[in-house]
Design an enzyme around this catalytic site. Structure first.
Site, mmCIF file in Angstrom:
data_model
loop_
_atom_site.group_PDB
_atom_site.id
_atom_site.type_symbol
_atom_site.label_atom_id
_atom_site.label_comp_id
_atom_site.label_asym_id
_atom_site.label_seq_id
_atom_site.Cartn_x
_atom_site.Cartn_y
_atom_site.Cartn_z
ATOM 1 N N LYS A 121 7.704 -7.820 -10.309
ATOM 2 C CA LYS A 121 7.022 -8.709 -9.374
ATOM 3 C C LYS A 121 6.858 -10.105 -9.968
ATOM 4 C CE LYS A 121 2.822 -9.691 -8.995
ATOM 5 N NZ LYS A 121 1.338 -9.717 -8.942
ATOM 6 N N ASP A 139 3.718 -7.873 -3.750
ATOM 7 C CA ASP A 139 2.374 -7.650 -4.287
ATOM 8 C C ASP A 139 1.614 -6.740 -3.329
ATOM 9 O OD1 ASP A 139 1.715 -9.210 -2.107
ATOM 10 O OD2 ASP A 139 0.595 -10.714 -3.250
#
Length: 219
Positions: A121, A139
């Site tokens: 991420k 996220d």
């Protein structure tokens, strides 16, 4: 599951709602963004920005972070969750940048994820925001809203969510869509008490229709 046409409609509506969606982590360069994104794990951008306002004045380069003791760095980020582990990873990351990359943040996912504290991420955020390379960072907000809307399955893991979004979204829209989904999840389709009653996506939203039938949505 949503069709690509339905998903494009949803993104168009998010664009109307949040035309100025952007990365809210304050930074001036790829190195600062990498540090800020590392710090943002299980923490709000608001708190991270509060901490980095002073942090980025004190530390400008990887060498700066390595010139202090781990205890001093921990103290500088103490208000952030998991600060001990994050301080350790920051120093390890800075050491690796100096020994492997001449002190510069690399611009490839394969290299970024080798840095301590940098997962997929974080790597995708840095690629997209700092280097303008198409990437889709997933996220908690992105995962939540894509599952609620019916783009992804509830059982999908983060990588499967990422792959589905990329498959259904034109590559030139990835960066903008990423920020729009975050704003939509952060300010509208919140984890608790989502604003279904004012949502332009309600008619086609899987979660919204479920809540409507249960009488949880104001008419």
């Amino acid at each position: 599951m949503l069709t690509k046409k339905q998903w494009m409609h949803f993104l168009d509506e998010m664009d109307k709602m949040f035309p100025d969606a952007h990365c809210e982590l304050v930074h001036d360069n790829p190195f600062e963004l990498t540090i800020a994104t590392l710090l943002s794990a299980q923490c709000t951008d608001v708190l991270v920005n509060k901490v980095t306002k002073d942090l980025f004045q004190k530390y400008k380069t990887p060498e700066d972070y390595l010139a202090v003791s781990i205890e001093e760095l921990q103290n500088d980020i103490r208000s952030i969750g998991l600060y001990r582990n994050k301080a350790k990873n920051i120093q390890l990351l800075c050491q690796r940048l100096l020994t492997e990359y001449g002190g510069e943040v690399p611009a490839s996912r394969e290299e970024l994820v080798t840095l301590p504290g940098v997962g997929r991420k974080t790597a995708n955020v840095v690629l997209s925001v700092a280097f303008d390379i198409p990437a889709m960072a997933v996220d908690t907000h992105v995962e939540r809203i894509t599952k609620r809307l019916g783009l992804c399955r509830w059982k999908d893991n983060v990588l499967e969510v990422e792959q589905t979004i990329m498959k259904k979204t034109p590559i030139e829209k990835w960066s903008k869509a990423h920020h729009q989904m975050i704003f939509f999840g952060r300010y509208h389709c919140k984890a608790q008490n989502p604003s279904c009653h004012t949502c332009p996506l309600l008619d086609d939203c899987r979660e919204g229709q479920k809540r409507l039938k249960k009488g949880l949505v104001k008419q």
